[in-house]
Design a protein around this motif. Sequence first.
Motif, PDB file in Angstrom:
ATOM      1  N   GLY A 136       0.827  -1.200   0.000  1.00  0.00           N
ATOM      2  CA  GLY A 136       0.000   0.000   0.000  1.00  0.00           C
ATOM      3  C   GLY A 136       0.858   1.245   0.000  1.00  0.00           C
ATOM      4  N   GLU A 137       0.201   2.367  -0.197  1.00  0.00           N
ATOM      5  CA  GLU A 137       0.904   3.646  -0.145  1.00  0.00           C
ATOM      6  C   GLU A 137       0.985   4.093   1.315  1.00  0.00           C
ATOM      7  OE1 GLU A 137       0.764   8.138  -2.003  1.00  0.00           O
ATOM      8  OE2 GLU A 137      -0.215   6.475  -3.043  1.00  0.00           O
ATOM      9  N   VAL A 138       2.192   4.268   1.807  1.00  0.00           N
ATOM     10  CA  VAL A 138       2.407   4.626   3.206  1.00  0.00           C
ATOM     11  C   VAL A 138       2.214   6.127   3.383  1.00  0.00           C
ATOM     12  CG1 VAL A 138       4.055   4.630   5.130  1.00  0.00           C
ATOM     13  CG2 VAL A 138       4.005   2.698   3.525  1.00  0.00           C
ATOM     14  N   VAL A 139       1.404   6.473   4.381  1.00  0.00           N
ATOM     15  CA  VAL A 139       1.174   7.869   4.747  1.00  0.00           C
ATOM     16  C   VAL A 139       1.654   8.024   6.179  1.00  0.00           C
ATOM     17  CG1 VAL A 139      -0.542   9.694   5.059  1.00  0.00           C
ATOM     18  CG2 VAL A 139      -0.817   8.030   3.200  1.00  0.00           C
ATOM     19  N   ASP A 140       2.740   8.763   6.351  1.00  0.00           N
ATOM     20  CA  ASP A 140       3.306   8.965   7.690  1.00  0.00           C
ATOM     21  C   ASP A 140       2.454   9.982   8.440  1.00  0.00           C
ATOM     22  OD1 ASP A 140       4.785   9.293   9.994  1.00  0.00           O
ATOM     23  OD2 ASP A 140       6.698   9.476   8.954  1.00  0.00           O
ATOM     24  N   THR A 141       1.874   9.552   9.539  1.00  0.00           N
ATOM     25  CA  THR A 141       0.992  10.409  10.328  1.00  0.00           C
ATOM     26  C   THR A 141       1.683  10.954  11.579  1.00  0.00           C
ATOM     27  OG1 THR A 141       0.089   8.644  11.721  1.00  0.00           O
ATOM     28  CG2 THR A 141      -0.953   8.994   9.564  1.00  0.00           C
ATOM     29  N   SER A 142       2.972  10.670  11.723  1.00  0.00           N
ATOM     30  CA  SER A 142       3.703  11.133  12.900  1.00  0.00           C
ATOM     31  C   SER A 142       3.637  12.653  12.967  1.00  0.00           C
ATOM     32  CB  SER A 142       5.172  10.699  12.849  1.00  0.00           C
ATOM     33  OG  SER A 142       5.275   9.295  12.732  1.00  0.00           O
ATOM     34  N   GLY A 143       3.160  13.166  14.072  1.00  0.00           N
ATOM     35  CA  GLY A 143       3.154  14.606  14.289  1.00  0.00           C
ATOM     36  C   GLY A 143       2.061  15.375  13.564  1.00  0.00           C
ATOM     37  N   ILE A 144       1.132  14.672  12.885  1.00  0.00           N
ATOM     38  CA  ILE A 144       0.034  15.390  12.227  1.00  0.00           C
ATOM     39  C   ILE A 144      -1.293  14.794  12.688  1.00  0.00           C
ATOM     40  CG2 ILE A 144       1.428  16.034  10.223  1.00  0.00           C
ATOM     41  CD1 ILE A 144      -0.107  13.893   8.606  1.00  0.00           C
ATOM     42  N   GLY A 145      -2.346  15.539  12.539  1.00  0.00           N
ATOM     43  CA  GLY A 145      -3.668  15.093  12.947  1.00  0.00           C
ATOM     44  C   GLY A 145      -4.436  14.463  11.806  1.00  0.00           C
ATOM     45  N   ALA A 146      -5.673  14.077  12.122  1.00  0.00           N
ATOM     46  CA  ALA A 146      -6.518  13.380  11.149  1.00  0.00           C
ATOM     47  C   ALA A 146      -6.836  14.235   9.930  1.00  0.00           C
ATOM     48  CB  ALA A 146      -7.803  12.916  11.827  1.00  0.00           C
ATOM     49  N   ALA A 147      -7.037  15.535  10.111  1.00  0.00           N
ATOM     50  CA  ALA A 147      -7.373  16.390   8.964  1.00  0.00           C
ATOM     51  C   ALA A 147      -6.225  16.425   7.960  1.00  0.00           C
ATOM     52  CB  ALA A 147      -7.721  17.798   9.440  1.00  0.00           C
ATOM     53  N   ASP A 148      -4.999  16.574   8.456  1.00  0.00           N
ATOM     54  CA  ASP A 148      -3.841  16.592   7.556  1.00  0.00           C
ATOM     55  C   ASP A 148      -3.603  15.214   6.935  1.00  0.00           C
ATOM     56  OD1 ASP A 148      -3.305  19.300   7.892  1.00  0.00           O
ATOM     57  OD2 ASP A 148      -2.007  18.946   9.621  1.00  0.00           O
ATOM     58  N   THR A 149      -3.810  14.163   7.713  1.00  0.00           N
ATOM     59  CA  THR A 149      -3.667  12.813   7.173  1.00  0.00           C
ATOM     60  C   THR A 149      -4.683  12.577   6.061  1.00  0.00           C
ATOM     61  OG1 THR A 149      -2.861  12.001   9.311  1.00  0.00           O
ATOM     62  CG2 THR A 149      -3.687  10.362   7.753  1.00  0.00           C
ATOM     63  N   ALA A 150      -5.924  12.970   6.293  1.00  0.00           N
ATOM     64  CA  ALA A 150      -6.968  12.806   5.272  1.00  0.00           C
ATOM     65  C   ALA A 150      -6.610  13.579   4.008  1.00  0.00           C
ATOM     66  CB  ALA A 150      -8.314  13.271   5.818  1.00  0.00           C
ATOM     67  N   ARG A 151      -6.106  14.773   4.159  1.00  0.00           N
ATOM     68  CA  ARG A 151      -5.712  15.581   3.000  1.00  0.00           C
ATOM     69  C   ARG A 151      -4.612  14.872   2.218  1.00  0.00           C
ATOM     70  NH1 ARG A 151      -7.644  17.740  -0.631  1.00  0.00           N
ATOM     71  NH2 ARG A 151      -9.058  18.779   0.782  1.00  0.00           N
ATOM     72  N   ARG A 152      -3.652  14.263   2.908  1.00  0.00           N
ATOM     73  CA  ARG A 152      -2.577  13.525   2.225  1.00  0.00           C
ATOM     74  C   ARG A 152      -3.138  12.328   1.452  1.00  0.00           C
ATOM     75  NH1 ARG A 152       2.675  13.642   6.305  1.00  0.00           N
ATOM     76  NH2 ARG A 152       2.752  15.907   6.456  1.00  0.00           N
ATOM     77  N   VAL A 153      -4.075  11.626   2.062  1.00  0.00           N
ATOM     78  CA  VAL A 153      -4.705  10.501   1.380  1.00  0.00           C
ATOM     79  C   VAL A 153      -5.429  10.968   0.126  1.00  0.00           C
ATOM     80  CG1 VAL A 153      -6.550   8.761   1.563  1.00  0.00           C
ATOM     81  CG2 VAL A 153      -4.888   9.023   3.433  1.00  0.00           C
ATOM     82  N   VAL A 154      -6.253  11.989   0.264  1.00  0.00           N
ATOM     83  CA  VAL A 154      -7.025  12.472  -0.877  1.00  0.00           C
ATOM     84  C   VAL A 154      -6.089  13.036  -1.956  1.00  0.00           C
ATOM     85  CG1 VAL A 154      -8.739  14.193  -1.591  1.00  0.00           C
ATOM     86  CG2 VAL A 154      -9.103  12.850   0.492  1.00  0.00           C
ATOM     87  N   ASP A 155      -5.057  13.749  -1.560  1.00  0.00           N
ATOM     88  CA  ASP A 155      -4.099  14.254  -2.550  1.00  0.00           C
ATOM     89  C   ASP A 155      -3.428  13.098  -3.299  1.00  0.00           C
ATOM     90  OD1 ASP A 155      -4.729  16.842  -1.805  1.00  0.00           O
ATOM     91  OD2 ASP A 155      -2.880  17.183  -0.669  1.00  0.00           O
ATOM     92  N   ALA A 156      -3.152  12.005  -2.592  1.00  0.00           N
ATOM     93  CA  ALA A 156      -2.491  10.851  -3.222  1.00  0.00           C
ATOM     94  C   ALA A 156      -3.417  10.127  -4.203  1.00  0.00           C
ATOM     95  CB  ALA A 156      -2.001   9.884  -2.148  1.00  0.00           C
ATOM     96  N   LEU A 157      -4.725  10.347  -4.070  1.00  0.00           N
ATOM     97  CA  LEU A 157      -5.660   9.722  -5.003  1.00  0.00           C
ATOM     98  C   LEU A 157      -5.508  10.298  -6.404  1.00  0.00           C
ATOM     99  CD1 LEU A 157      -8.894   9.617  -2.806  1.00  0.00           C
ATOM    100  CD2 LEU A 157      -7.486   7.667  -3.484  1.00  0.00           C
ATOM    101  N   GLY A 158      -5.065  11.535  -6.473  1.00  0.00           N
ATOM    102  CA  GLY A 158      -4.887  12.178  -7.763  1.00  0.00           C
ATOM    103  C   GLY A 158      -6.171  12.143  -8.563  1.00  0.00           C
ATOM    104  N   GLY A 159      -6.111  11.579  -9.720  1.00  0.00           N
ATOM    105  CA  GLY A 159      -7.284  11.524 -10.589  1.00  0.00           C
ATOM    106  C   GLY A 159      -8.143  10.299 -10.377  1.00  0.00           C
ATOM    107  N   ALA A 160      -7.851   9.529  -9.324  1.00  0.00           N
ATOM    108  CA  ALA A 160      -8.583   8.254  -9.121  1.00  0.00           C
ATOM    109  C   ALA A 160     -10.016   8.447  -8.787  1.00  0.00           C
ATOM    110  CB  ALA A 160      -7.905   7.436  -8.020  1.00  0.00           C
TER     111      ALA A 160
END
Length: 174
Positions: free
Chosen positions: A150-174
């Motif tokens: 899977g695509e690893v999203v490092d959540t160290s030092g960030i909250g759920a909102a920033d983690t969610a944004r990273r996930v959605v950004d990684a989706l790109g055009g999906a």
Amino acid sequence: MIIWLNGTHGVGKSTTSLRVQQLVPDSRVFDAEKVGETLMDIKPGLPATDNFQHWPPWRPLVIETARRILDYTGGVLVMPMTVLTEAYWDEISGGLAEHGIPVKHFVLHADEASLRQRIMDDAIMGPSTFRLSHLQTYVDAAETWLHAAGEVVDTSGIGAADTARRVVDALGGA
């Protein structure tokens, strides 16, 4: 499509899934743990185990439930669920693929100190020896197969909102 949020217990999958759902149009959260809870309610109980994922019906029921939800609603399912056994992940992801359901698999990761702090400070569940006892299982899976699957999203030092944004950004055009 399914956005699967994997990672160890206490890393923030459930909280992040709600934030991802708010950011992804036409999406719903489906927690496959509810399938396990249903199996745990069977009387008399199924054979004793320390993890409902070990019961053979759990994995096909997760596949079938997700498929049926998507057939009914369309859109996107956000699924927060820890799966640390490679054969179980292969069965689930393969079963979804057989139904033509694309899965974007994310592994939420945090350093051990952050994880321990989150587990001990959890305002809803409180400190959890169960979660702490599974940290090594996660480390073993991460080092052998999980981070490659899977695509690893490092959540160290960030909250759920920033983690969610990273996930959605990684989706790109999906």
